[in-house]
Design a protein around this motif. Structure first.
Motif, PDB file in Angstrom:
ATOM      1  N   ALA A   1       0.827  -1.203   0.000  1.00 51.53           N
ATOM      2  CA  ALA A   1       0.000   0.000   0.000  1.00 51.53           C
ATOM      3  C   ALA A   1       0.864   1.257   0.000  1.00 51.53           C
ATOM      4  O   ALA A   1       0.583   2.221  -0.722  1.00 51.53           O
ATOM      5  CB  ALA A   1      -0.935  -0.001   1.211  1.00 51.53           C
ATOM      6  N   GLU A   2       1.928   1.257   0.800  1.00 50.16           N
ATOM      7  CA  GLU A   2       2.779   2.448   0.865  1.00 50.16           C
ATOM      8  C   GLU A   2       3.585   2.626  -0.418  1.00 50.16           C
ATOM      9  O   GLU A   2       3.789   3.757  -0.881  1.00 50.16           O
ATOM     10  CB  GLU A   2       3.725   2.367   2.073  1.00 50.16           C
ATOM     11  CG  GLU A   2       3.019   2.383   3.420  1.00 50.16           C
ATOM     12  CD  GLU A   2       2.296   3.693   3.702  1.00 50.16           C
ATOM     13  OE1 GLU A   2       2.446   4.653   2.930  1.00 50.16           O
ATOM     14  OE2 GLU A   2       1.564   3.758   4.704  1.00 50.16           O
ATOM     15  N   ALA A   3       4.041   1.520  -1.013  1.00 42.37           N
ATOM     16  CA  ALA A   3       4.798   1.626  -2.257  1.00 42.37           C
ATOM     17  C   ALA A   3       3.951   2.245  -3.360  1.00 42.37           C
ATOM     18  O   ALA A   3       4.391   3.135  -4.091  1.00 42.37           O
ATOM     19  CB  ALA A   3       5.309   0.250  -2.689  1.00 42.37           C
ATOM     20  N   VAL A   4       2.695   1.783  -3.459  1.00 42.22           N
ATOM     21  CA  VAL A   4       1.800   2.321  -4.487  1.00 42.22           C
ATOM     22  C   VAL A   4       1.382   3.742  -4.125  1.00 42.22           C
ATOM     23  O   VAL A   4       1.356   4.635  -4.977  1.00 42.22           O
ATOM     24  CB  VAL A   4       0.567   1.411  -4.650  1.00 42.22           C
ATOM     25  CG1 VAL A   4      -0.455   2.062  -5.584  1.00 42.22           C
ATOM     26  CG2 VAL A   4       0.993   0.053  -5.199  1.00 42.22           C
ATOM     27  N   GLY A   5       1.060   3.981  -2.851  1.00 39.16           N
ATOM     28  CA  GLY A   5       0.622   5.309  -2.431  1.00 39.16           C
ATOM     29  C   GLY A   5       1.713   6.357  -2.555  1.00 39.16           C
ATOM     30  O   GLY A   5       1.452   7.494  -2.962  1.00 39.16           O
ATOM     31  N   CYS A   6       2.956   5.982  -2.217  1.00 40.56           N
ATOM     32  CA  CYS A   6       4.073   6.928  -2.301  1.00 40.56           C
ATOM     33  C   CYS A   6       4.625   7.038  -3.716  1.00 40.56           C
ATOM     34  O   CYS A   6       5.330   7.990  -4.031  1.00 40.56           O
ATOM     35  CB  CYS A   6       5.197   6.516  -1.357  1.00 40.56           C
ATOM     36  SG  CYS A   6       4.772   6.603   0.402  1.00 40.56           S
ATOM     37  N   GLY A   7       4.339   6.026  -4.538  1.00 45.61           N
ATOM     38  CA  GLY A   7       4.793   6.074  -5.919  1.00 45.61           C
ATOM     39  C   GLY A   7       6.136   5.422  -6.171  1.00 45.61           C
ATOM     40  O   GLY A   7       6.558   5.291  -7.321  1.00 45.61           O
ATOM     41  N   SER A   8       6.829   4.989  -5.094  1.00 50.01           N
ATOM     42  CA  SER A   8       8.115   4.308  -5.279  1.00 50.01           C
ATOM     43  C   SER A   8       8.429   3.480  -4.040  1.00 50.01           C
ATOM     44  O   SER A   8       7.956   3.780  -2.937  1.00 50.01           O
ATOM     45  CB  SER A   8       9.247   5.308  -5.538  1.00 50.01           C
ATOM     46  OG  SER A   8       9.604   5.988  -4.354  1.00 50.01           O
ATOM     47  N   VAL A   9       9.264   2.473  -4.236  1.00 48.20           N
ATOM     48  CA  VAL A   9       9.674   1.614  -3.124  1.00 48.20           C
ATOM     49  C   VAL A   9      10.535   2.401  -2.148  1.00 48.20           C
ATOM     50  O   VAL A   9      10.395   2.278  -0.930  1.00 48.20           O
ATOM     51  CB  VAL A   9      10.420   0.381  -3.653  1.00 48.20           C
ATOM     52  CG1 VAL A   9      11.076  -0.390  -2.513  1.00 48.20           C
ATOM     53  CG2 VAL A   9       9.457  -0.542  -4.417  1.00 48.20           C
ATOM     54  N   ARG A  10      11.442   3.237  -2.666  1.00 45.90           N
ATOM     55  CA  ARG A  10      12.330   3.993  -1.785  1.00 45.90           C
ATOM     56  C   ARG A  10      11.538   4.964  -0.899  1.00 45.90           C
ATOM     57  O   ARG A  10      11.797   5.080   0.298  1.00 45.90           O
ATOM     58  CB  ARG A  10      13.370   4.754  -2.603  1.00 45.90           C
ATOM     59  CG  ARG A  10      14.361   5.544  -1.744  1.00 45.90           C
ATOM     60  CD  ARG A  10      15.526   6.032  -2.556  1.00 45.90           C
ATOM     61  NE  ARG A  10      16.295   4.925  -3.108  1.00 45.90           N
ATOM     62  CZ  ARG A  10      17.198   4.238  -2.425  1.00 45.90           C
ATOM     63  NH1 ARG A  10      17.426   4.543  -1.149  1.00 45.90           N
ATOM     64  NH2 ARG A  10      17.858   3.260  -2.990  1.00 45.90           N
ATOM     65  N   ALA A  11      10.556   5.667  -1.490  1.00 40.47           N
ATOM     66  CA  ALA A  11       9.749   6.596  -0.697  1.00 40.47           C
ATOM     67  C   ALA A  11       8.948   5.855   0.363  1.00 40.47           C
ATOM     68  O   ALA A  11       8.776   6.334   1.491  1.00 40.47           O
ATOM     69  CB  ALA A  11       8.821   7.382  -1.611  1.00 40.47           C
ATOM     70  N   ALA A  12       8.439   4.661   0.007  1.00 42.17           N
ATOM     71  CA  ALA A  12       7.696   3.850   0.984  1.00 42.17           C
ATOM     72  C   ALA A  12       8.609   3.420   2.131  1.00 42.17           C
ATOM     73  O   ALA A  12       8.222   3.455   3.302  1.00 42.17           O
ATOM     74  CB  ALA A  12       7.091   2.632   0.297  1.00 42.17           C
ATOM     75  N   ALA A  13       9.835   3.011   1.789  1.00 37.65           N
ATOM     76  CA  ALA A  13      10.784   2.583   2.820  1.00 37.65           C
ATOM     77  C   ALA A  13      11.109   3.738   3.769  1.00 37.65           C
ATOM     78  O   ALA A  13      11.196   3.550   4.985  1.00 37.65           O
ATOM     79  CB  ALA A  13      12.051   2.052   2.154  1.00 37.65           C
ATOM     80  N   ASP A  14      11.288   4.943   3.209  1.00 39.46           N
ATOM     81  CA  ASP A  14      11.569   6.105   4.061  1.00 39.46           C
ATOM     82  C   ASP A  14      10.404   6.367   5.009  1.00 39.46           C
ATOM     83  O   ASP A  14      10.609   6.671   6.193  1.00 39.46           O
ATOM     84  CB  ASP A  14      11.817   7.333   3.193  1.00 39.46           C
ATOM     85  CG  ASP A  14      13.140   7.262   2.435  1.00 39.46           C
ATOM     86  OD1 ASP A  14      13.993   6.436   2.828  1.00 39.46           O
ATOM     87  OD2 ASP A  14      13.303   8.008   1.450  1.00 39.46           O
ATOM     88  N   LYS A  15       9.187   6.253   4.501  1.00 40.26           N
ATOM     89  CA  LYS A  15       8.017   6.499   5.341  1.00 40.26           C
ATOM     90  C   LYS A  15       7.882   5.438   6.428  1.00 40.26           C
ATOM     91  O   LYS A  15       7.493   5.740   7.562  1.00 40.26           O
ATOM     92  CB  LYS A  15       6.765   6.534   4.470  1.00 40.26           C
ATOM     93  CG  LYS A  15       5.495   6.855   5.243  1.00 40.26           C
ATOM     94  CD  LYS A  15       4.302   7.008   4.307  1.00 40.26           C
ATOM     95  CE  LYS A  15       3.022   7.316   5.090  1.00 40.26           C
ATOM     96  NZ  LYS A  15       1.860   7.479   4.182  1.00 40.26           N
ATOM     97  N   LEU A  16       8.219   4.185   6.076  1.00 39.53           N
ATOM     98  CA  LEU A  16       8.081   3.076   7.029  1.00 39.53           C
ATOM     99  C   LEU A  16       9.300   2.923   7.927  1.00 39.53           C
ATOM    100  O   LEU A  16       9.294   2.087   8.839  1.00 39.53           O
ATOM    101  CB  LEU A  16       7.851   1.769   6.250  1.00 39.53           C
ATOM    102  CG  LEU A  16       6.536   1.669   5.472  1.00 39.53           C
ATOM    103  CD1 LEU A  16       6.598   0.523   4.462  1.00 39.53           C
ATOM    104  CD2 LEU A  16       5.377   1.467   6.422  1.00 39.53           C
ATOM    105  N   ASN A  17      10.375   3.687   7.626  1.00 39.13           N
ATOM    106  CA  ASN A  17      11.619   3.631   8.381  1.00 39.13           C
ATOM    107  C   ASN A  17      12.257   2.239   8.331  1.00 39.13           C
ATOM    108  O   ASN A  17      12.707   1.688   9.340  1.00 39.13           O
ATOM    109  CB  ASN A  17      11.387   4.046   9.844  1.00 39.13           C
ATOM    110  CG  ASN A  17      12.678   4.414  10.554  1.00 39.13           C
ATOM    111  OD1 ASN A  17      13.634   4.857   9.909  1.00 39.13           O
ATOM    112  ND2 ASN A  17      12.721   4.209  11.863  1.00 39.13           N
ATOM    113  N   VAL A  18      12.266   1.661   7.128  1.00 38.15           N
ATOM    114  CA  VAL A  18      12.936   0.383   6.896  1.00 38.15           C
ATOM    115  C   VAL A  18      13.802   0.536   5.650  1.00 38.15           C
ATOM    116  O   VAL A  18      13.726   1.530   4.931  1.00 38.15           O
ATOM    117  CB  VAL A  18      11.930  -0.779   6.699  1.00 38.15           C
ATOM    118  CG1 VAL A  18      11.088  -0.971   7.945  1.00 38.15           C
ATOM    119  CG2 VAL A  18      11.034  -0.515   5.493  1.00 38.15           C
TER     120      VAL A  18
END
Length: 313
Positions: free
Chosen positions: A13-30
């Motif tokens: 959900a975060e990868a699609v919502g943020c538009g990228s895997v890296r942005a999702a990882a930054d948001k999830l702190n992983v």
């Protein structure tokens, strides 16, 4: 790992919502590699791709979209049941997310919300303004409990709780030459008058465009904007006229500073304002209370408006 583990569904959900895997990882702190690895593992276990990569990032495949719908339903249902359990404990608190078109702001702020908070002072709320398609999307994707939307497109995942006729009118300043026009106004009658309209991508403007095609006319607006407030000020200042549902300028019309003239085109008279939720969503007690309050209040306002309209005939 179970392929439908909520934690890894959140990665999707975060990868699609943020538009990228890296942005999702930054948001999830992983680590980004951890997100990529778990998404790849889900795809292997389900034997189907869940995301597709393009130059601007990632987007969901049809299978990924199905999983995202499932995840959103699970998340919203969990939040709603926790709110209901809190209600049973007697803690009368809760938060409600509402998304609405700009034209509804006047109705809400003129008394509906004050009445609601008088009864439920501990409940909090977020009100976000959005265009028609975005209201629908945010309700369907459980980003908002309730949506107030004008003439939404067909969407099987929406449930309509109240539909109120709100035809488009010609809004003119008191004393404008069109104010004394006999009978319904045709779009062709607007020629020669400075016109303000919403952007072509908005639902209101698309309805008007269909009426233009039906009448065989082409409007040439002097002002185009995405703000209903700008249009009502445009008319109130005497700069020109506009085409909007009357409820967008309900206070000014009630005070007599603006007039709302009926239009002849049937398509402009067959549009509705709606209160909607996602079909199947079990609302939290706070959201259910607000829904009930708004439906009762807005239906009462509509009955009053119809009664006043008949009395004026």
């Amino acid at each position: 790992m179970h392929s439908l583990d909520a934690r890894y569904l959140r990665y999707l959900a975060e990868a699609v919502g943020c538009g990228s895997v890296r942005a999702a990882a930054d948001k999830l702190n992983v680590n980004a590699s951890a997100v990529s690895r778990q998404l790849a593992r889900m795809e292997v276990q389900l034997a189907t791709p869940l995301i597709e990569r393009h130059r601007r990032g990632v987007r969901a495949t049809p299978a990924g979209s199905l999983l995202l719908d499932y995840y959103r339903r699970q998340t919203s249902d969990r939040e709603d049941i926790l709110a209901k359990l809190t209600e049973l404990k007697g803690l009368r608190r809760g938060h409600i997310d509402v998304v609405l078109g700009e034209g509804f702001v006047g109705d809400l702020m003129s008394g509906l919300l004050q009445g609601f908070w008088a009864r439920h002072p501990d409940l909090t709320m977020t009100l976000d303004l959005a265009a028609t398609n975005d209201v629908v999307r945010r309700v369907v994707e459980d980003e908002a409990h309730l949506g107030l939307v004008y003439n939404p497109p067909p969407e099987p995942r929406l449930r309509t709780h109240l539909a109120m006729p709100h035809p488009i009118r010609v809004l003119v300043r008191d004393g404008h030459p069109l104010a004394g026009h006999p009978g319904p106004v045709r779009l062709a009658d607007l020629a020669g008058h400075r016109l303000g309209t919403m952007h072509p991508a908005t639902g209101i403007r698309q309805i008007i465009a269909a009426a233009e095609r039906a009448e065989g006319v082409r409007l040439e607006p002097a002002l185009t904007t995405g703000s209903i407030g700008v249009l009502t000020q445009f008319v109130a200042s005497g700069a020109g006229i506009t085409l909007l549902p009357a409820f967008c300028a309900a206070q000014e019309v009630a005070e007599g500073s603006l007039a709302a003239l009926p239009l002849a085109d049937p398509g402009l008279n067959a549009v509705e304002a709606r209160i909607v939720t996602r079909l199947g969503r079990q609302l939290s007690p706070a959201a259910a209370k607000l829904l009930q309050h708004l439906a009762r209040g807005m239906a009462g306002d509509a009955r009053t408006a119809r009664s006043c309209g008949r009395a004026a005939l």
